[in-house]
Design an enzyme around this catalytic site. Structure first.
Site, PDB file in Angstrom:
ATOM      1  CG  HIS A  36     -17.882 -52.206  53.478  1.00  0.00           C
ATOM      2  ND1 HIS A  36     -17.503 -53.456  53.940  1.00  0.00           N
ATOM      3  CD2 HIS A  36     -18.526 -51.613  54.516  1.00  0.00           C
ATOM      4  CE1 HIS A  36     -17.886 -53.595  55.197  1.00  0.00           C
ATOM      5  NE2 HIS A  36     -18.508 -52.483  55.582  1.00  0.00           N
ATOM      6  NE  ARG A 135     -17.228 -51.805  67.938  1.00  0.00           N
ATOM      7  CZ  ARG A 135     -17.836 -51.651  66.761  1.00  0.00           C
ATOM      8  NH1 ARG A 135     -19.137 -51.778  66.675  1.00  0.00           N
ATOM      9  NH2 ARG A 135     -17.155 -51.357  65.683  1.00  0.00           N
ATOM     10  CE1 TYR A 162     -14.279 -53.712  61.010  1.00  0.00           C
ATOM     11  CE2 TYR A 162     -16.453 -54.352  61.754  1.00  0.00           C
ATOM     12  CZ  TYR A 162     -15.480 -53.391  61.594  1.00  0.00           C
ATOM     13  OH  TYR A 162     -15.711 -52.107  62.033  1.00  0.00           O
ATOM     14  CG  ASP A 255     -19.385 -48.694  56.857  1.00  0.00           C
ATOM     15  OD1 ASP A 255     -19.848 -49.846  56.723  1.00  0.00           O
ATOM     16  OD2 ASP A 255     -19.210 -48.161  57.976  1.00  0.00           O
TER      17      ASP A 255
HETATM   18  O1  LIG Z   1     -20.271 -51.325  58.858  1.00  0.00           O
HETATM   19  C1  LIG Z   1     -19.213 -51.827  59.215  1.00  0.00           C
HETATM   20  O2  LIG Z   1     -18.441 -52.286  58.400  1.00  0.00           O
HETATM   21  C2  LIG Z   1     -18.861 -51.849  60.590  1.00  0.00           C
HETATM   22  C3  LIG Z   1     -19.629 -52.108  61.655  1.00  0.00           C
HETATM   23  C4  LIG Z   1     -20.861 -52.866  61.643  1.00  0.00           C
HETATM   24  C5  LIG Z   1     -20.717 -54.202  61.074  1.00  0.00           C
HETATM   25  O3  LIG Z   1     -19.766 -54.500  60.403  1.00  0.00           O
HETATM   26  C6  LIG Z   1     -21.750 -55.233  61.301  1.00  0.00           C
HETATM   27  O4  LIG Z   1     -22.713 -55.001  62.024  1.00  0.00           O
HETATM   28  O5  LIG Z   1     -21.588 -56.311  60.738  1.00  0.00           O
HETATM   29  C7  LIG Z   1     -19.147 -51.606  62.926  1.00  0.00           C
HETATM   30  O6  LIG Z   1     -17.940 -51.408  63.049  1.00  0.00           O
HETATM   31  O7  LIG Z   1     -19.973 -51.398  63.811  1.00  0.00           O
END
Ligand SMILES: O=C(O)/C=C(\CC(=O)C(=O)O)C(=O)O
Length: 303
Positions: A36, A135, A162, A255
Protein backbone atom coordinates in the site's frame (compact mmCIF):
# COMPACT_ATOMS: atom_id res chain seq x y z
CA UNK A 1 -0.36 27.78 -19.09
CA UNK A 2 -1.01 24.22 -20.26
CA UNK A 3 -2.21 21.67 -17.74
CA UNK A 4 1.02 19.72 -18.04
CA UNK A 5 3.11 22.65 -16.85
CA UNK A 6 0.72 23.75 -14.12
CA UNK A 7 2.28 24.64 -10.78
CA UNK A 8 0.30 23.30 -7.84
CA UNK A 9 0.15 24.85 -4.42
CA UNK A 10 0.02 22.33 -1.60
CA UNK A 11 -2.91 22.26 0.81
CA UNK A 12 -2.07 24.63 3.70
CA UNK A 13 -0.37 22.78 6.55
CA UNK A 14 0.62 19.88 4.29
CA UNK A 15 3.31 17.64 5.79
CA UNK A 16 5.84 16.40 3.23
CA UNK A 17 7.16 12.84 3.34
CA UNK A 18 10.24 12.26 5.46
CA UNK A 19 13.55 12.57 3.61
CA UNK A 20 16.46 10.38 4.65
CA UNK A 21 14.66 7.69 6.68
CA UNK A 22 16.85 5.60 8.96
CA UNK A 23 17.61 1.94 8.35
CA UNK A 24 15.03 -0.39 9.95
CA UNK A 25 16.23 -2.83 12.60
CA UNK A 26 13.85 -5.46 11.21
CA UNK A 27 14.97 -7.17 8.00
CA UNK A 28 12.03 -8.17 5.81
CA UNK A 29 12.15 -11.67 4.28
CA UNK A 30 13.44 -11.87 0.71
CA UNK A 31 10.81 -10.81 -1.81
CA UNK A 32 8.81 -8.64 0.64
CA UNK A 33 6.02 -6.50 -0.85
CA UNK A 34 5.00 -3.01 0.24
CA UNK A 35 1.33 -3.50 -0.68
CA UNK A 36 0.00 0.00 0.00
CA UNK A 37 1.73 3.11 -1.28
CA UNK A 38 1.08 5.94 -3.68
CA UNK A 39 2.79 8.21 -6.20
CA UNK A 40 1.83 11.88 -6.41
CA UNK A 41 2.53 13.57 -9.73
CA UNK A 42 5.01 15.08 -10.13
CA UNK A 43 2.32 17.68 -10.75
CA UNK A 44 4.02 19.26 -13.76
CA UNK A 45 4.00 15.86 -15.50
CA UNK A 46 0.85 14.25 -14.09
CA UNK A 47 -1.48 17.07 -13.03
CA UNK A 48 -3.64 16.59 -9.96
CA UNK A 49 -7.37 16.14 -10.61
CA UNK A 50 -9.67 19.18 -10.66
CA UNK A 51 -12.10 17.39 -8.30
CA UNK A 52 -9.39 16.59 -5.69
CA UNK A 53 -10.00 17.42 -2.03
CA UNK A 54 -6.31 17.98 -1.22
CA UNK A 55 -3.18 18.99 -3.10
CA UNK A 56 -0.12 17.02 -1.97
CA UNK A 57 3.60 17.51 -2.41
CA UNK A 58 5.15 15.60 -5.29
CA UNK A 59 6.18 12.01 -4.55
CA UNK A 60 7.67 10.40 -7.63
CA UNK A 61 8.16 6.80 -8.71
CA UNK A 62 11.95 7.20 -8.45
CA UNK A 63 11.61 8.37 -4.85
CA UNK A 64 9.24 5.49 -4.06
CA UNK A 65 11.53 2.87 -5.56
CA UNK A 66 14.54 4.32 -3.73
CA UNK A 67 12.59 3.96 -0.47
CA UNK A 68 11.66 0.36 -1.38
CA UNK A 69 15.33 -0.53 -1.76
CA UNK A 70 16.39 1.38 1.35
CA UNK A 71 13.81 -0.40 3.54
CA UNK A 72 14.73 -3.84 2.20
CA UNK A 73 11.58 -4.48 0.15
CA UNK A 74 11.40 -5.97 -3.35
CA UNK A 75 8.02 -4.95 -4.77
CA UNK A 76 5.22 -2.43 -4.46
CA UNK A 77 1.49 -2.21 -4.93
CA UNK A 78 0.56 1.32 -5.95
CA UNK A 79 -2.89 2.46 -4.94
CA UNK A 80 -4.44 5.30 -6.89
CA UNK A 81 -4.93 8.24 -4.51
CA UNK A 82 -7.91 10.55 -4.74
CA UNK A 83 -5.78 13.60 -5.57
CA UNK A 84 -5.41 12.05 -9.06
CA UNK A 85 -9.14 11.29 -9.36
CA UNK A 86 -9.87 8.69 -12.04
CA UNK A 87 -6.84 9.64 -14.13
CA UNK A 88 -4.57 6.68 -13.43
CA UNK A 89 -1.66 7.93 -15.59
CA UNK A 90 0.82 8.52 -12.76
CA UNK A 91 0.09 5.15 -11.15
CA UNK A 92 0.24 3.25 -14.45
CA UNK A 93 3.43 5.05 -15.51
CA UNK A 94 5.09 4.06 -12.23
CA UNK A 95 3.93 0.45 -12.59
CA UNK A 96 5.14 0.29 -16.19
CA UNK A 97 8.60 1.56 -15.26
CA UNK A 98 9.05 -0.87 -12.37
CA UNK A 99 10.38 -3.78 -14.43
CA UNK A 100 7.52 -5.97 -13.22
CA UNK A 101 8.19 -5.14 -9.57
CA UNK A 102 4.98 -3.14 -9.07
CA UNK A 103 1.25 -3.59 -9.66
CA UNK A 104 -1.50 -1.00 -9.50
CA UNK A 105 -4.93 -0.42 -8.07
CA UNK A 106 -6.95 2.05 -10.15
CA UNK A 107 -9.86 4.37 -9.55
CA UNK A 108 -12.45 4.45 -12.30
CA UNK A 109 -15.68 6.29 -12.99
CA UNK A 110 -18.84 4.37 -13.91
CA UNK A 111 -18.41 5.86 -17.42
CA UNK A 112 -15.06 4.06 -17.90
CA UNK A 113 -14.98 2.31 -21.29
CA UNK A 114 -14.12 -1.35 -21.85
CA UNK A 115 -11.08 -0.18 -23.85
CA UNK A 116 -9.82 1.80 -20.86
CA UNK A 117 -10.29 -1.21 -18.59
CA UNK A 118 -8.43 -3.41 -21.09
CA UNK A 119 -5.59 -0.87 -21.15
CA UNK A 120 -5.33 -0.85 -17.36
CA UNK A 121 -5.42 -4.64 -17.26
CA UNK A 122 -2.67 -4.91 -19.84
CA UNK A 123 -0.47 -2.54 -17.87
CA UNK A 124 -0.30 -4.05 -14.42
CA UNK A 125 -3.56 -3.00 -12.79
CA UNK A 126 -5.02 -5.71 -10.58
CA UNK A 127 -8.07 -4.04 -9.09
CA UNK A 128 -10.11 -0.93 -8.45
CA UNK A 129 -10.52 1.07 -5.30
CA UNK A 130 -13.91 2.01 -3.85
CA UNK A 131 -13.56 4.92 -1.47
CA UNK A 132 -16.24 5.76 1.10
CA UNK A 133 -14.23 8.31 3.10
CA UNK A 134 -16.25 11.49 2.69
CA UNK A 135 -13.40 13.93 3.33
CA UNK A 136 -11.66 12.39 0.29
CA UNK A 137 -14.46 11.77 -2.22
CA UNK A 138 -18.16 11.98 -2.92
CA UNK A 139 -18.81 8.21 -2.61
CA UNK A 140 -20.63 6.43 -5.43
CA UNK A 141 -23.80 4.52 -4.49
CA UNK A 142 -23.31 0.76 -3.90
CA UNK A 143 -25.58 -0.31 -6.84
CA UNK A 144 -23.35 1.67 -9.24
CA UNK A 145 -20.28 0.05 -7.73
CA UNK A 146 -21.87 -3.40 -7.99
CA UNK A 147 -22.18 -2.84 -11.76
CA UNK A 148 -18.49 -2.01 -11.92
CA UNK A 149 -17.68 -5.24 -10.08
CA UNK A 150 -19.56 -7.16 -12.78
CA UNK A 151 -17.50 -5.43 -15.46
CA UNK A 152 -14.11 -6.12 -13.90
CA UNK A 153 -14.78 -9.73 -12.90
CA UNK A 154 -13.51 -11.02 -16.24
CA UNK A 155 -10.00 -9.75 -15.40
CA UNK A 156 -9.85 -11.57 -12.07
CA UNK A 157 -9.32 -8.20 -10.39
CA UNK A 158 -10.16 -7.49 -6.78
CA UNK A 159 -11.68 -4.53 -4.97
CA UNK A 160 -9.77 -2.38 -2.52
CA UNK A 161 -12.19 -0.65 -0.22
CA UNK A 162 -11.59 2.33 2.05
CA UNK A 163 -14.05 3.24 4.78
CA UNK A 164 -14.06 4.36 8.40
CA UNK A 165 -15.30 2.17 11.26
CA UNK A 166 -18.53 4.12 11.93
CA UNK A 167 -19.60 3.41 8.33
CA UNK A 168 -19.20 -0.37 8.52
CA UNK A 169 -22.72 -1.22 9.81
CA UNK A 170 -24.22 0.51 6.77
CA UNK A 171 -21.71 -1.02 4.31
CA UNK A 172 -21.61 -4.53 5.85
CA UNK A 173 -24.07 -6.22 3.48
CA UNK A 174 -22.69 -4.50 0.39
CA UNK A 175 -19.11 -5.54 1.16
CA UNK A 176 -20.14 -9.09 2.10
CA UNK A 177 -21.99 -9.40 -1.21
CA UNK A 178 -19.12 -8.35 -3.50
CA UNK A 179 -18.49 -11.26 -5.86
CA UNK A 180 -14.70 -11.04 -5.92
CA UNK A 181 -11.86 -10.68 -3.42
CA UNK A 182 -12.10 -7.51 -1.32
CA UNK A 183 -9.14 -5.90 0.48
CA UNK A 184 -10.01 -3.43 3.24
CA UNK A 185 -7.63 -0.52 3.71
CA UNK A 186 -6.20 0.09 7.18
CA UNK A 187 -8.48 -2.46 8.96
CA UNK A 188 -11.46 -0.22 8.26
CA UNK A 189 -9.92 2.59 10.32
CA UNK A 190 -10.82 1.51 13.87
CA UNK A 191 -10.64 3.88 16.81
CA UNK A 192 -7.64 2.26 18.49
CA UNK A 193 -8.38 3.93 21.82
CA UNK A 194 -11.34 1.54 22.09
CA UNK A 195 -11.23 -2.08 23.25
CA UNK A 196 -9.98 -4.54 20.66
CA UNK A 197 -12.86 -6.80 21.80
CA UNK A 198 -15.40 -3.96 21.86
CA UNK A 199 -18.39 -3.75 19.50
CA UNK A 200 -16.64 -1.65 16.84
CA UNK A 201 -13.65 -3.88 16.15
CA UNK A 202 -15.67 -7.06 16.82
CA UNK A 203 -17.89 -6.12 13.88
CA UNK A 204 -14.84 -5.84 11.63
CA UNK A 205 -13.57 -9.22 12.81
CA UNK A 206 -17.04 -10.69 12.18
CA UNK A 207 -16.90 -9.34 8.63
CA UNK A 208 -13.66 -11.24 8.01
CA UNK A 209 -14.80 -14.33 9.88
CA UNK A 210 -18.03 -14.63 7.89
CA UNK A 211 -16.52 -13.75 4.50
CA UNK A 212 -13.53 -15.71 3.34
CA UNK A 213 -13.17 -13.43 0.29
CA UNK A 214 -12.39 -10.39 2.46
CA UNK A 215 -8.79 -9.48 3.31
CA UNK A 216 -7.37 -6.63 5.38
CA UNK A 217 -4.36 -4.38 5.21
CA UNK A 218 -2.79 -4.03 8.65
CA UNK A 219 -1.49 -0.60 7.77
CA UNK A 220 -1.27 2.95 9.02
CA UNK A 221 -0.15 3.10 12.64
CA UNK A 222 0.90 6.66 11.82
CA UNK A 223 -2.70 7.47 10.85
CA UNK A 224 -4.64 5.49 13.47
CA UNK A 225 -2.52 5.71 16.60
CA UNK A 226 -3.34 8.18 19.34
CA UNK A 227 -0.42 7.12 21.55
CA UNK A 228 1.85 8.28 18.74
CA UNK A 229 5.32 7.78 17.30
CA UNK A 230 7.74 6.16 17.19
CA UNK A 231 6.23 3.00 18.71
CA UNK A 232 2.48 3.52 18.07
CA UNK A 233 1.68 1.13 20.94
CA UNK A 234 -2.11 1.41 20.79
CA UNK A 235 -2.16 0.22 17.16
CA UNK A 236 -0.38 -3.06 17.93
CA UNK A 237 -3.18 -5.16 19.50
CA UNK A 238 -5.55 -4.33 16.64
CA UNK A 239 -3.17 -5.25 13.84
CA UNK A 240 -1.82 -8.28 15.69
CA UNK A 241 -5.33 -9.60 16.27
CA UNK A 242 -6.09 -9.46 12.54
CA UNK A 243 -2.75 -11.03 11.56
CA UNK A 244 -3.15 -13.87 14.06
CA UNK A 245 -6.81 -14.60 13.28
CA UNK A 246 -6.60 -14.26 9.49
CA UNK A 247 -2.95 -14.96 8.62
CA UNK A 248 -3.59 -15.85 4.97
CA UNK A 249 -5.69 -12.75 4.27
CA UNK A 250 -3.52 -9.87 5.45
CA UNK A 251 -1.26 -7.41 3.64
CA UNK A 252 1.22 -4.84 4.89
CA UNK A 253 2.30 -1.49 3.40
CA UNK A 254 4.04 1.74 4.25
CA UNK A 255 1.30 4.08 2.96
CA UNK A 256 4.15 6.29 1.71
CA UNK A 257 4.00 9.28 1.13
CA UNK A 258 1.43 9.41 3.93
CA UNK A 259 -1.10 11.93 2.61
CA UNK A 260 -3.12 14.15 4.92
CA UNK A 261 -1.28 13.51 8.15
CA UNK A 262 -1.68 16.38 10.57
CA UNK A 263 0.35 15.56 13.67
CA UNK A 264 3.70 14.29 12.38
CA UNK A 265 5.42 12.57 9.48
CA UNK A 266 6.93 9.16 10.26
CA UNK A 267 10.43 7.98 9.50
CA UNK A 268 9.41 4.96 7.38
CA UNK A 269 11.87 2.75 9.27
CA UNK A 270 9.63 3.11 12.34
CA UNK A 271 6.79 1.54 10.36
CA UNK A 272 8.93 -1.38 9.21
CA UNK A 273 10.00 -1.92 12.81
CA UNK A 274 6.33 -2.40 13.76
CA UNK A 275 6.19 -5.60 11.70
CA UNK A 276 7.61 -8.08 14.26
CA UNK A 277 5.23 -6.63 16.87
CA UNK A 278 2.13 -7.26 14.76
CA UNK A 279 3.39 -10.49 13.11
CA UNK A 280 5.50 -12.01 15.86
CA UNK A 281 6.73 -15.20 14.14
CA UNK A 282 8.75 -15.70 11.00
CA UNK A 283 5.92 -17.81 9.59
CA UNK A 284 3.44 -14.93 10.02
CA UNK A 285 5.92 -12.43 8.57
CA UNK A 286 6.43 -14.63 5.51
CA UNK A 287 2.67 -14.78 4.88
CA UNK A 288 2.09 -11.08 5.52
CA UNK A 289 4.96 -9.74 3.47
CA UNK A 290 5.52 -12.34 0.75
CA UNK A 291 3.07 -15.24 0.32
CA UNK A 292 -0.20 -13.30 0.57
CA UNK A 293 0.71 -10.35 -1.67
CA UNK A 294 2.37 -12.64 -4.20
CA UNK A 295 -0.78 -14.79 -4.40
CA UNK A 296 -2.96 -11.75 -4.98
CA UNK A 297 -0.74 -9.65 -7.25
CA UNK A 298 1.72 -12.02 -8.93
CA UNK A 299 -0.24 -15.31 -9.03
CA UNK A 300 1.63 -16.34 -12.18
CA UNK A 301 4.82 -16.57 -10.08
CA UNK A 302 3.19 -18.78 -7.43
CA UNK A 303 2.88 -22.50 -7.84
O1 LIG B 1 -3.16 6.95 1.94
C1 LIG B 1 -4.21 6.48 2.36
O2 LIG B 1 -4.44 5.29 2.26
C2 LIG B 1 -5.17 7.32 2.99
C3 LIG B 1 -5.56 8.55 2.65
C4 LIG B 1 -5.46 9.14 1.33
C5 LIG B 1 -6.11 8.35 0.29
O3 LIG B 1 -6.40 7.20 0.47
C6 LIG B 1 -6.42 8.95 -1.02
O4 LIG B 1 -6.20 10.13 -1.24
O5 LIG B 1 -6.91 8.20 -1.86
C7 LIG B 1 -6.17 9.34 3.71
O6 LIG B 1 -6.70 8.74 4.64
O7 LIG B 1 -6.12 10.56 3.61
Amino acid sequence: MSAASEIFEKTPGWLDWFEGPSKPKFTPPPGAVDAHCHVFGPGHEFPFAPERKYTPCDASKAQLYALRDHLGFSRNVLVQATCHGADNSATVDAVMSSGGKAKGIASVKPSVTDEELDYLNANGVKGVRFNFVKRLVDPLPPPVLAELVERINKFGWHIVIYFEAPDLPELYDFISGISTTVVVDHMGRPDVTKDVDGPEFSLFQKLLEENKHIWSKVTCPERLSKSGPPTYDDFVPFARRIVERFPTRVLWGTDWPHPNLKSHMPDDAWLVDMIPRIAPSEALQQKLLVDNPMRLYWPEECN
